[in-house]
Design a protein around this motif. Structure first.
Motif, PDB file in Angstrom:
ATOM      1  N   THR A 175      -5.328   9.585  -1.832  1.00 11.60           N
ATOM      2  CA  THR A 175      -5.410   8.231  -2.491  1.00 11.60           C
ATOM      3  C   THR A 175      -4.586   7.265  -1.832  1.00 11.60           C
ATOM      4  OG1 THR A 175      -3.348   8.793  -3.774  1.00 11.60           O
ATOM      5  CG2 THR A 175      -5.601   9.454  -4.799  1.00 11.60           C
ATOM      6  N   THR A 212     -11.701  -8.606  -3.337  1.00 16.22           N
ATOM      7  CA  THR A 212     -12.116  -7.545  -2.461  1.00 16.22           C
ATOM      8  C   THR A 212     -11.319  -6.943  -1.726  1.00 16.22           C
ATOM      9  OG1 THR A 212     -14.452  -8.603  -2.770  1.00 16.22           O
ATOM     10  CG2 THR A 212     -13.984  -6.949  -0.795  1.00 16.22           C
ATOM     11  N   SER A 239      -6.479  -8.626 -11.694  1.00 13.49           N
ATOM     12  CA  SER A 239      -6.061  -7.376 -11.550  1.00 13.49           C
ATOM     13  C   SER A 239      -4.828  -7.415 -10.565  1.00 13.49           C
ATOM     14  CB  SER A 239      -6.906  -6.418 -10.801  1.00 13.49           C
ATOM     15  OG  SER A 239      -8.194  -6.085 -11.604  1.00 13.49           O
ATOM     16  N   THR A 287       0.949  -1.088  -0.208  1.00 10.98           N
ATOM     17  CA  THR A 287       0.162  -0.050   0.092  1.00 10.98           C
ATOM     18  C   THR A 287       0.871   1.230   0.063  1.00 10.98           C
ATOM     19  OG1 THR A 287      -0.115   0.113   2.652  1.00 10.98           O
ATOM     20  CG2 THR A 287      -1.975  -1.111   1.328  1.00 10.98           C
ATOM     21  N   GLY A 346      -3.919  -4.748  -8.740  1.00  8.94           N
ATOM     22  CA  GLY A 346      -3.893  -3.632  -7.910  1.00  8.94           C
ATOM     23  C   GLY A 346      -5.031  -2.718  -8.147  1.00  8.94           C
ATOM     24  N   THR A 347      -5.152  -1.736  -7.273  1.00  6.27           N
ATOM     25  CA  THR A 347      -6.311  -0.974  -7.317  1.00  6.27           C
ATOM     26  C   THR A 347      -6.062   0.518  -6.724  1.00  6.27           C
ATOM     27  OG1 THR A 347      -8.859  -0.200  -7.306  1.00  6.27           O
ATOM     28  CG2 THR A 347      -7.640  -1.419  -5.450  1.00  6.27           C
ATOM     29  N   THR A 348      -6.762   1.617  -6.908  1.00  4.90           N
ATOM     30  CA  THR A 348      -6.345   2.805  -6.275  1.00  4.90           C
ATOM     31  C   THR A 348      -7.793   3.278  -5.509  1.00  4.90           C
ATOM     32  OG1 THR A 348      -4.671   3.515  -7.739  1.00  4.90           O
ATOM     33  CG2 THR A 348      -5.659   5.255  -6.504  1.00  4.90           C
ATOM     34  N   LEU A 349      -7.507   3.582  -4.302  1.00  3.08           N
ATOM     35  CA  LEU A 349      -8.831   3.889  -3.608  1.00  3.08           C
ATOM     36  C   LEU A 349      -8.645   5.433  -3.469  1.00  3.08           C
ATOM     37  CD1 LEU A 349      -8.831   1.411  -0.607  1.00  3.08           C
ATOM     38  CD2 LEU A 349     -10.193   1.322  -2.848  1.00  3.08           C
ATOM     39  N   VAL A 379     -13.924  -2.037  -2.206  1.00  6.79           N
ATOM     40  CA  VAL A 379     -14.118  -2.198  -3.435  1.00  6.79           C
ATOM     41  C   VAL A 379     -13.711  -3.621  -4.053  1.00  6.79           C
ATOM     42  CG1 VAL A 379     -13.601   0.173  -3.940  1.00  6.79           C
ATOM     43  CG2 VAL A 379     -11.741  -1.649  -4.349  1.00  6.79           C
ATOM     44  N   THR A 380     -14.202  -4.201  -4.942  1.00  6.91           N
ATOM     45  CA  THR A 380     -14.079  -5.291  -5.687  1.00  6.91           C
ATOM     46  C   THR A 380     -13.635  -5.207  -7.179  1.00  6.91           C
ATOM     47  OG1 THR A 380     -15.921  -6.526  -4.116  1.00  6.91           O
ATOM     48  CG2 THR A 380     -15.149  -7.711  -6.121  1.00  6.91           C
ATOM     49  N   VAL A 381     -12.623  -6.087  -7.346  1.00  5.34           N
ATOM     50  CA  VAL A 381     -12.112  -5.898  -8.917  1.00  5.34           C
ATOM     51  C   VAL A 381     -11.714  -7.153  -9.444  1.00  5.34           C
ATOM     52  CG1 VAL A 381     -10.963  -3.583  -8.150  1.00  5.34           C
ATOM     53  CG2 VAL A 381      -9.753  -5.975  -7.851  1.00  5.34           C
ATOM     54  N   LYS A 429      -2.871   3.612  -2.939  1.00  9.61           N
ATOM     55  CA  LYS A 429      -2.671   2.860  -3.928  1.00  9.61           C
ATOM     56  C   LYS A 429      -2.374   1.372  -3.450  1.00  9.61           C
ATOM     57  CE  LYS A 429      -0.505   6.173  -7.019  1.00  9.61           C
ATOM     58  NZ  LYS A 429       0.486   6.536  -7.746  1.00  9.61           N
TER      59      LYS A 429
END
Length: 868
Positions: free
Chosen positions: A702, A717, A739, A695, A741-744, A733-735, A704
């Motif tokens: 943000t 999730t 994936s 993270t 990674g994701t960015t909140l 969030v669920t991707v 990441k």
């Protein structure tokens, strides 16, 4: 010679407990205690304190057995002479005050039987001080961060104290240097009802964390107008159920520092006031006493209707003078040879803290000998003192909490180089956890023999280095980290007194002994040794058949005690009966001793076991479960499969160096008679979870998140939650499972802590803890400054993470003096600017005055105080 000064001389540097390194280094999220300024105190809320749930003591304060002088080592000692120990707990650790950790050589107190109250004495930085502010190489006066005026007792020590019937106290400490601008007057602010909110908070904190009161060390002058209010403040604490001990430092009439070194009219009203009544429970006398002063103290206490053996404590400066005391406790003995007053010691942890090899596992036997000498007068436990120091046990009778119809011990001292579970090596890693300490042996040592008594020691296993006088075979523990070993030449019967007790015997009572005899077969015999309250001069011996034979490992034998039904056991021990001729190199290890009353007291399987957080990135594990009553369960043991992780009486548990990615957590409840429940279990398997979760928090709000996709390919999730529950924050969030990674977005930027979990489908979650970026700072309010003409008096900023406050007059910084005469700084530095320096006079009545506040993250904000 005052408390504020005794730790300031050369001993203080040696007393600092430096951070552990290597395998014993602190875990990334290991719960630890911190100090509190008056500002911190008033805003305290356990929901804001991230580690609070893991720092609560849960063992209730046990009641002790009624005095029985007939079974004391010294029958002439009055049982009512109390003792207070004011000392470091696991050491004088600034940032590493943990309830337990994986270090054998940290100091563990082992003489609760001579103590009535234990107060943890060491500095604690206030919450949030960055660890890198601590430079271990700096002089002790050059610690440039804030220490709290309030230190809480270590919860592990509170649990151990309570298990032995000992009160556990926090410390309130004010002095001109040690706590910067913090001042007693901040505690004396009243609310609309006339009560003290600070006292109410101190009571609330003690009740939450599970300790019993406070040692109050007021070593800065008190304004005469505040004296009555201060006593009312103490009274509110005491009336709220707190035990309060006051230090002999302040004059009741002038409020000035005045060490009386006796109990008299100058300090007496801080214990019993003629108008207010009892405002505290006792006083710790400063050290310059003599026989005349202590005699006078007893008389003055009696004149107030106080028992001087409970309310007046003759102070002993243990840390500074150690075994070469200039003031001898014999001066506290009256004409009848009995103590006139109670006894208190400061710094008895010097036995470890001022020992050059205190962190060397191979040198711990010398620490044990030093501690034994301090408490008994002899490092080997003989009745002959070594030098002029006779030991605390010369003046304070041993106490006990061992009562009822059951008792169990495995002779655990609270640390080990390995761990054994019922005779099986369960973990070869070292550890230190006073929560696991058994009730200490009452006498170290009381062995009666006509010739060459056996030597006693605690055997910590093959890795242990005993004192050079021993040559026994090291086999370790039956259960836990240590066993009791008796070794030497067996030339006559040895009667070994172990525990002072008040145990009732029923028609179904039995006493089990687990032992290992590693020496050759011989004609010796082990016997249980009971001293019955009905005949304290007689030792009842119960033979254990076959005990002269060498054992192959551990053997448990059980003796039927029904013949003594209705009797009370006042002392419990062993007799090692000699054979026809002296037996060379005799050795027996005693691994467990358990009295059972025939009632099935096996605890139920624990309920609610859950993995709260599993942090593979930092190798940490957090567990929780539902806790049963202490009368039913004395501790919970935690295993990973068959490997022992640790134990505690609690409903939460933390483990570091936890590297397993799959397995079964097992939780076993242990009853007061040593019985064990069936385990509660919970399985975990990170094989289906996202791997290598990382993270990165941004100042733009943000977060990441990156990971290695799960093998299952199922959706991932991600859930982030703030750890501080007073300001709840959650986002999820669920991707897709592919994936990486994701960015909140929209996450906090207040520097608070969070936990993030990543889960694939219904698999096990993997977690990581972190800190949100800190991009916020609240301005210093103009209302915090009191202005009188051209003089400005600044109050401590209320911002929790403030670092410095710069005051600019026409753009030029004002200068502020620091504590310990360490020079002026061009700003107010948290914890180090003197209280007097917080008041400054501007050079011109028309100058522009601006305050610039900076926090630990480097954020700054300015407030115009004058001049537009």
């Amino acid at each position: 010679m005052a408390l504020a000064l005794t730790l300031g001389a050369g001993s203080a540097v040696a007393s600092d407990t430096l951070p552990w390194t290597g395998e014993s280094a602190v875990g990334a999220n290991q719960p630890y205690q911190h100090g509190y300024s008056p500002t911190d105190l008033l805003r305290w809320n356990p929901a804001d304190d991230t580690d609070a749930p893991y720092l609560r003591a849960k063992v209730p304060l046990q009641t002790r057995t009624a005095p029985n002088s007939a079974t004391q080592r010294d029958r002439n000692l009055p049982a009512g002479t109390q003792q207070l120990t004011l000392a470091g707990d696991y050491g004088n650790a600034f940032f590493e005050s943990h309830p337990y950790t994986n270090e054998f050589s940290q100091y563990l107190f082992n003489y609760w039987q001579y103590t009535d109250a234990y107060a943890s004495w060491h500095g604690m930085p206030t919450e949030g001080v960055p660890v890198d502010y601590y430079d271990p190489d700096q002089d002790w006066r050059e610690k440039w961060f804030e220490f709290g005026m309030l230190n809480l007792p270590n919860p592990g020590y509170t649990n151990a104290a309570h298990a032995n019937g000992v009160r556990s106290l926090g410390c309130i400490f004010f002095s001109p240097n040690d706590r910067g601008d913090q001042d007693y007057s901040e505690l004396l602010v009243r609310d609309a009802s006339g009560s003290f909110p600070a006292a109410a908070k101190l009571i609330e904190i003690a009740e939450y964390y599970g300790f019993d009161g406070y040692f109050v060390n007021q070593e800065s002058s008190v304004a005469p107008a505040d004296i009555t209010a201060y006593k009312q403040f103490l009274k509110q604490l005491r009336d709220g159920g707190m035990y309060v001990q006051w230090y002999d430092s302040v004059s009741n009439s002038s409020g000035g520092i005045s060490y009386q070194n006796e109990f008299n009219a100058v300090n007496g009203p801080f214990v019993r006031d003629a108008r207010l009544g009892d405002v505290s429970d006792s006083i710790f006398l400063n050290y310059w006493w003599n026989k005349a002063k202590l005699t006078s103290s007893k008389a003055y206490a009696a004149g107030l209707g106080l028992d001087s053996r409970r309310s007046v404590f003759a102070g002993v400066e243990a840390g500074m003078y150690q075994f070469n005391q200039p003031y001898q406790l014999d001066d506290n003995l009256g004409a009848d040879g009995a103590p006139m007053n109670a006894v208190a010691t400061l710094g008895a942890d010097f036995v470890s803290s001022d020992y050059a090899a205190k962190t060397d596992d191979a040198a711990q036997a010398q620490v044990f000998d030093r501690e034994r000498r301090w408490w008994t007068g002899s490092s080997q436990g003989s009745t002959t003192p070594e030098g002029s120091w006779k030991g605390i046990s010369k003046y304070v009778a041993e106490r006990s909490v061992i009562k009822g119809s059951t008792f169990a011990t495995s002779f655990n001292t609270g640390h080990g180089l390995s761990t054994w579970s019922e005779g099986r090596l369960s973990n070869d890693a070292e550890w230190g956890n006073i929560n696991l300490q058994d009730i200490p042996v009452s006498w170290q040592w009381w062995i009666d023999a006509d010739r060459s008594p056996l030597a006693a020691d605690f055997d910590y296993g093959p890795e242990y280095t005993p004192a050079s006088r021993f040559s026994y075979r090291k086999i370790g523990a039956y259960d836990g980290g240590s066993s009791l070993v008796l070794s030497g030449t067996l030339a006559s019967d040895n009667s070994v007194r172990l525990y002072k007790t008040d145990l009732s015997v029923t028609s179904r009572s039995s006493l089990g002994l687990t032992y290992a005899k590693s020496s050759a077969d011989d004609d010796s015999e082990l016997r249980l040794a009971l001293v019955l309250a009905s005949d304290p001069d007689k030792v009842v011996q119960v033979p254990l058949a076959g005990s002269g034979k060498r054992t192959d490992g551990w053997r448990t034998v059980t003796a039927d005690l029904s013949a003594y039904a209705g009797q009370r056991i006042a002392s419990l021990g062993l007799v090692v009966a000699a054979g026809a001729a002296p037996i060379q190199n005799y050795q027996v290890n005693v691994g467990a001793l358990a009295l059972r009353d025939g009632v099935d007291r096996t605890p139920e399987v624990p309920e609610g076991l859950a993995v709260t957080q599993l942090l593979p990135d930092s190798d940490e594990l957090f567990l929780s479960w539902r806790r049963s009553d202490y009368d039913t369960v004395r501790r919970y043991d935690v295993f990973l499969d068959d490997t022992y992780l640790g134990g505690i009486y609690d409903d939460v548990f933390y483990a570091k160096r936890f590297t397993a990615t799959s397995g079964t957590i097992r939780l076993v409840a242990v009853g007061p008679d040593g019985s064990r429940s069936e385990p509660a279990t919970v399985r975990f398997d990170l094989g289906t979870a996202p791997g290598k979760v990382t993270t990165t928090a941004g100042r733009d709000g943000t977060l990441k998140v990156g990971w290695t996709p799960p093998a299952s390919g199922r959706p991932v999730t991600v859930k982030v939650s703030g750890v501080d529950t007073s300001a709840p924050y959650t986002k999820e969030v669920t991707v897709p499972g592919t994936s990486t990674g994701t960015t909140l977005t929209g996450v906090p930027v207040d520097g608070s802590r969070y936990v993030l979990t990543a889960t694939s489908g219904g698999g096990a979650p993997t977690a990581v803890r972190g800190t949100f970026a800190d991009a916020e700072i609240t301005p210093y309010p103009a209302s915090a400054v009191r202005v009188s003409g051209n003089t400005f008096t600044f109050s401590r900023p209320a911002l929790a993470d403030w670092r410095t406050l710069t005051v600019l007059e026409n753009g030029a910084p004002k200068s502020f003096a620091t504590t310990y005469g360490s020079g002026n700084k061009p700003y107010i530095v948290r914890g180090r600017t003197t209280r007097g320096a917080m008041t400054v006079t501007m050079s011109s009545a028309t100058s522009r005055v601006v305050a610039v506040l900076e926090d630990y993250a480097g954020n700054t904000v300015q407030t115009v105080l004058r001049g537009g």
